[in-house]
Design a protein around this motif. Structure first.
Motif, PDB file in Angstrom:
ATOM      1  N   LYS A 102      12.274  43.187  53.290  1.00  0.00           N
ATOM      2  CA  LYS A 102      13.691  43.153  52.938  1.00  0.00           C
ATOM      3  C   LYS A 102      14.387  44.428  53.377  1.00  0.00           C
ATOM      4  O   LYS A 102      15.519  44.394  53.879  1.00  0.00           O
ATOM      5  CB  LYS A 102      13.840  42.960  51.423  1.00  0.00           C
ATOM      6  N   TYR A 129      15.287  33.814  49.578  1.00  0.00           N
ATOM      7  CA  TYR A 129      14.687  34.668  50.612  1.00  0.00           C
ATOM      8  C   TYR A 129      13.188  34.437  50.710  1.00  0.00           C
ATOM      9  O   TYR A 129      12.622  34.314  51.795  1.00  0.00           O
ATOM     10  CB  TYR A 129      14.981  36.136  50.296  1.00  0.00           C
ATOM     11  N   ILE A 130      12.528  34.349  49.552  1.00  0.00           N
ATOM     12  CA  ILE A 130      11.081  34.134  49.533  1.00  0.00           C
ATOM     13  C   ILE A 130      10.739  32.796  50.164  1.00  0.00           C
ATOM     14  O   ILE A 130       9.801  32.675  50.961  1.00  0.00           O
ATOM     15  CB  ILE A 130      10.551  34.219  48.089  1.00  0.00           C
ATOM     16  N   SER A 131      11.514  31.772  49.813  1.00  0.00           N
ATOM     17  CA  SER A 131      11.272  30.446  50.362  1.00  0.00           C
ATOM     18  C   SER A 131      11.433  30.435  51.874  1.00  0.00           C
ATOM     19  O   SER A 131      10.666  29.782  52.590  1.00  0.00           O
ATOM     20  CB  SER A 131      12.238  29.445  49.718  1.00  0.00           C
ATOM     21  N   TYR A 159       5.729  34.873  42.424  1.00  0.00           N
ATOM     22  CA  TYR A 159       5.440  36.252  42.024  1.00  0.00           C
ATOM     23  C   TYR A 159       5.432  36.323  40.497  1.00  0.00           C
ATOM     24  O   TYR A 159       6.436  36.659  39.860  1.00  0.00           O
ATOM     25  CB  TYR A 159       6.465  37.210  42.631  1.00  0.00           C
ATOM     26  N   LYS A 207       8.326  31.719  53.430  1.00  0.00           N
ATOM     27  CA  LYS A 207       7.251  30.724  53.356  1.00  0.00           C
ATOM     28  C   LYS A 207       7.396  29.702  54.474  1.00  0.00           C
ATOM     29  O   LYS A 207       6.438  29.362  55.172  1.00  0.00           O
ATOM     30  CB  LYS A 207       7.297  30.004  52.004  1.00  0.00           C
ATOM     31  N   LEU A 239       1.781  34.094  50.323  1.00  0.00           N
ATOM     32  CA  LEU A 239       2.879  35.009  50.035  1.00  0.00           C
ATOM     33  C   LEU A 239       2.527  36.421  50.455  1.00  0.00           C
ATOM     34  O   LEU A 239       1.382  36.849  50.298  1.00  0.00           O
ATOM     35  CB  LEU A 239       3.195  35.001  48.536  1.00  0.00           C
ATOM     36  N   ILE A 243      16.300  40.533  46.629  1.00  0.00           N
ATOM     37  CA  ILE A 243      15.246  39.558  46.916  1.00  0.00           C
ATOM     38  C   ILE A 243      15.337  38.437  45.881  1.00  0.00           C
ATOM     39  O   ILE A 243      15.235  38.692  44.676  1.00  0.00           O
ATOM     40  CB  ILE A 243      13.859  40.223  46.864  1.00  0.00           C
ATOM     41  N   LEU A 252       6.786  42.546  50.749  1.00  0.00           N
ATOM     42  CA  LEU A 252       8.053  41.836  50.656  1.00  0.00           C
ATOM     43  C   LEU A 252       9.216  42.820  50.569  1.00  0.00           C
ATOM     44  O   LEU A 252      10.265  42.624  51.185  1.00  0.00           O
ATOM     45  CB  LEU A 252       8.037  40.909  49.436  1.00  0.00           C
ATOM     46  N   ALA A 281       8.961  31.318  42.301  1.00  0.00           N
ATOM     47  CA  ALA A 281       8.776  31.551  43.735  1.00  0.00           C
ATOM     48  C   ALA A 281       7.370  32.037  44.057  1.00  0.00           C
ATOM     49  O   ALA A 281       7.019  32.174  45.238  1.00  0.00           O
ATOM     50  CB  ALA A 281       9.806  32.556  44.239  1.00  0.00           C
TER      51      ALA A 281
END
Length: 843
Positions: A579, A547-549, A527, A552, A569, A543, A575, A525
């Motif tokens: 969250k 969630y990261i996507s 990180y 983005k 990012l 996380i 991040l 993702a």
């Protein structure tokens, strides 16, 4: 006592840093005073409050569990403990971002302590530290008491002039003017009339606002915190703020020119400072006071800084205070958890008792219980069916379970898949000797039962040694074995680049279920360089790649190159903040659709924290407030400004207010009802600033009506504000009317009140033959401290004294006693001006 005092010292230090970082440059001096005093009080009270276990950020030194739940085994208990600790520690990734978004203090990771023999010197050191502390308290307490005694002695032995509730004490020598209680200490011979008048006004403000109590409180704090340098700095900041507050009051509510007042500060600068327990006209911060007088007034939208204090103090309490379980420790024989969350088998003897079992598949679930009702305990654990010798069916029999730590002998029977009976555990001494040989000390008798239940084997310890964990404690061993931290798990972390994880970190990762698949998912993702704690926080917060996507795709920071922006990012810390604040792609897209793109990370988190939603933005836009900045939206929402509130104020005749003006209205509690009430009294076209001043000073419809009733109608808005600021009420005006002073102009009323000229003061002059004194002459008499007794002293010697002569005599320091002294020396004259000239010549 010492830990409590150190706890207080830490809180005072943090409060000082909070004040200096956020509030020192703000011109809300009244509010700063309240904050400084509240922080002092909280610093002493907060350590006494017990925090519920669910809120604490501390690891419990010994958490008492009165009865182990029947559905949990030792491994499940340890896992639950670690999960709870990690849920607390993930907060360290969330940074403070704006007013309500304040990160909790990062909990300290406590490594299991090794057994170190206590050195006999420490009890002696602590004993002498205890004596030294109380010796300091006694010395500083005596010093404070001595200062108060000296001031009271001066106040009641030196000449005094009574001015209403104020007592003006005439002192000699080159001493700085100061006040204490209702006493003003000043050498009147040192200053010209204007400077003398301004000094009195300044010190009267100190007395009227009770600043001596603030100083006394700060001095009392220093008595108990004499060793804390931050406490001394805190006292200085408190005193500085009182000076800023007083300067503002003198310049704001009295006919004093700023330049003249500042010049008087320079004139009063003398080397001999007053006692520290007094409020001093002269301060070493002279330059800073002048700077603050000329500083731009703070905007109301900076009020968010003050809201940080509540979560800050709550976070400190959760991080530092004792918890409910740590205060309820008893000597009851119970299962106790140590600092790292691992269970110690302490006073309960579990080597014998009752068992109840259920066979399910290839496993046997056994509940171990006490046979003694007075020693209530139980524990559940699962075992492989293949580990047991033949199980007795339908009739009582014996069977055993043998492991490296010892042998468990069972007696009982099974009826189908259910069984019950009694057991006795016998420890294997050779296994205990082996552990001690491997450096695992502090082993108690009941620990051997834990080793057995968890099934700690010699091979497991050898594996840990081979992987670099050759010096582990008993508690580390129990935790790792209970959570099945095996060789593949250790190697997986090393392959991921985490080569030096501690045993606590391995336990945390295992308890939270951090697997190779999860780490790969986070790496893919984007990180790829997270440290272990960040990775753990990600997992604890839930996380994941999805969630990261989603963030983005929401395109946090759109720029010219959309593809670059799409792949950008947030930092790991941001991040975690997102969250924690539940910021998701829907929220970001909603802000973008409302026109808010390219919002900085901290502003985005602040908006979410105070509840700025796309719906709120639309509501404000629909009533004409378009293109508000993110900061303005955050400030408005934090104050509770709603579209309905703005529309109601607009309907009352205040359309097109700026965001700052709306914030000011809301912060001061200006409501449509308030606007309507003052409008009904004839104040329909007040400007936004005038209305804010009305509300800030407490000008109400009833206040206006009270002056209308005594003949003061259509008072200008500024004059109404001044009347309220000075505390002038109709009763004050009527007291002058009763002695013949009718229709006093508003500016003269203000002068009378500022100088504390009362009807009783005027009547006292009538008693010595002066009637209907003009108000301007009354002001001169009062400013210089001329009293009827002063004039009567000259009359008793045969002089006829006019009021102008009385002011000249007082201003030059010619007193009845001075005239008597000069006459005794041969200087006799019927003209008092001769004595004035004589006094001036020799000065």
């Amino acid at each position: 006592m010492i830990p409590y005092i150190l706890h207080v010292a830490l809180l005072i230090s943090i409060c000082l840093l909070f004040y200096k970082i956020f509030l020192q440059r703000e011109t809300f001096y009244h509010l700063n005073r309240v904050v400084l005093l509240i922080c002092l009080g909280l610093s002493f009270v907060l350590p006494l409050i017990t925090i519920p276990q669910a809120w604490t950020l501390r690891d419990a030194p010994e958490q008492v569990v009165t009865q182990v739940p029947e559905t949990q085994g030792l491994d499940a208990q340890i896992k639950a403990q670690v999960l709870q600790q990690q849920q607390q520690s993930l907060q360290k990734q969330v940074r403070p971002v704006q007013q309500q978004v304040v990160a909790k203090p990062e909990p300290v990771k406590v490594q299991p302590a090794a057994t170190i023999p206590s050195a006999p010197i420490w009890p002696i050191v602590f004993k002498w530290m205890f004596y030294l502390y109380w010796a300091g308290v006694a010395a500083f307490g005596l010093n404070l008491l001595l200062q108060v005694v000296v001031l009271l002695f001066r106040a009641y032995t030196n000449p005094v002039i009574r001015d209403g509730k104020f007592r003006i004490i005439e002192v000699k020598g080159d001493k700085a003017p100061c006040s204490f209680g209702n006493n003003i200490f000043i050498n009147p011979e040192k200053y010209d009339w204007d400077t003398y008048n301004q000094i009195l006004m300044h010190e009267k403000v100190h007395i009227q606002q009770g600043h001596s109590l603030d100083i006394l409180l700060a001095e009392l704090v220093l008595v108990f915190q004499w060793f804390n340098p931050f406490a001394w700095l805190y006292r200085g900041e408190l005193e500085n703020n009182l000076e800023f507050l007083t300067d503002e009051a003198v310049l704001g509510h009295n006919p004093v020119e700023k330049e003249s007042y500042q010049m008087s500060l320079l004139k009063v600068s003398v080397p001999h400072l007053a006692l520290s327990v007094t409020t001093n006209y002269n301060q070493s911060l002279l330059k800073k006071r002048i700077v603050m007088m000329n500083a731009k007034k703070s905007n109301i939208h900076t009020m968010w800084k003050y809201f940080i204090l509540v979560p800050l103090m709550a976070g400190l309490a959760c991080a530092l205070n004792q918890t409910a379980f740590s205060q309820s420790k008893t000597k009851a024989k119970t299962a106790v958890y140590n600092k790292s969350g691992h269970q110690n088998w302490r006073s309960e003897d579990r080597t014998a008792g009752a068992w109840f079992a259920t066979i399910k598949g290839d496993k046997v679930r056994i509940e171990f219980r006490s046979d003694d009702d007075d020693r209530n305990w139980s524990d559940n654990d699962s075992f492989l069916l293949s580990e047991f010798s033949a199980l007795p069916k339908d009739a009582k029999g014996d069977f055993t379970l043998k492991r490296d730590a010892g042998t468990m002998a069972f007696n009982g029977k099974f009826d189908g898949n259910q069984g019950y009976g009694h057991y006795k555990f016998t420890a294997d001494k050779s296994f205990t000797d082996y552990l001690k040989g491997e450096g695992i000390s502090d082993i108690e008798d009941n620990d051997q039962f834990a080793f057995f239940v968890i099934n700690i084997k010699k091979g497991y310890i050898e594996m840990l040694k081979a992987n670099g964990y050759s010096h582990i404690s008993k508690n580390d061993l129990i935790s790792m074995a209970a959570l099945k931290v095996d060789e593949p798990y250790i190697k997986f972390w090393k392959e991921m680049g985490y080569n030096h994880l501690s045993t606590n970190e391995l336990v945390s990762g295992k308890a939270l279920g951090v697997t190779r698949e999860y780490v790969d998912e986070i790496h893919k993702a984007g990180y790829t360089h997270l440290d272990f704690n960040q990775l753990i926080s990600f997992k604890a917060q839930g996380i994941d790649a999805k969630y990261i996507s989603s963030l983005k795709k929401a395109n946090l920071n759109p720029g010219d190159d959309k593809e670059v922006a799409k792949n950008q990012l947030p930092r790991a810390e941001d991040l975690s903040s997102f969250k924690a604040m539940n910021i998701d792609s829907d929220y970001i897209r909603g802000l973008k659709n409302a026109g808010y793109t390219n919002i900085p990370m901290n502003e985005l988190t602040s908006m979410k924290a105070v509840g700025v939603t796309p719906q709120y933005i639309k509501g404000m836009s629909d009533i004409g407030y378009k293109n508000l900045s993110a900061n303005e939206l955050t400030s408005l929402r934090s104050l509770g400004v709603t579209p309905e509130y703005v529309k109601a104020i607009n309907d009352m005749g205040y359309p097109n207010l700026s965001a700052n003006e709306i914030e000011s209205f809301k912060a001061q509690g200006i409501t449509p009802n308030y606007v309507r009430s003052v409008a009904e009294m004839g104040y329909k076209n007040l400007s936004a600033n005038e209305l804010s001043s009305f509300k800030a000073m407490g000008v109400t419809a009833d206040f206006i009506k009270s002056f209308n009733d005594i003949g003061y109608k259509n008072i200008p808005a500024n004059d109404l504000t001044s009347l309220k600021a000075l505390g002038i009420k109709p009763a004050f005006v009527k007291s002058f009317e009763d002695i013949g002073y009718k229709d006093i102009p508003l500016n003269e009323l203000s002068s009378l009140k500022a100088l504390n000229i009362t009807s009783e003061y005027i009547k006292s002059f009538e008693a010595v033959g002066y009637k209907q004194i003009p108000i301007n002459e009354l002001s001169s008499l009062k400013s210089l401290g001329v009293t009827p007794a002063f004039i009567q002293g000259f009359k008793d010697m045969g002089y006829t004294v006019s009021l102008n002569e009385a002011t000249s005599l007082k201003a030059t320091g010619v007193t009845p006693q001075y005239v008597k002294d000069m006459r005794a020396k041969g200087f006799v004259s019927k003209d008092l001006n001769k004595y004035i000239n004589l006094k001036s010549a020799f000065n």
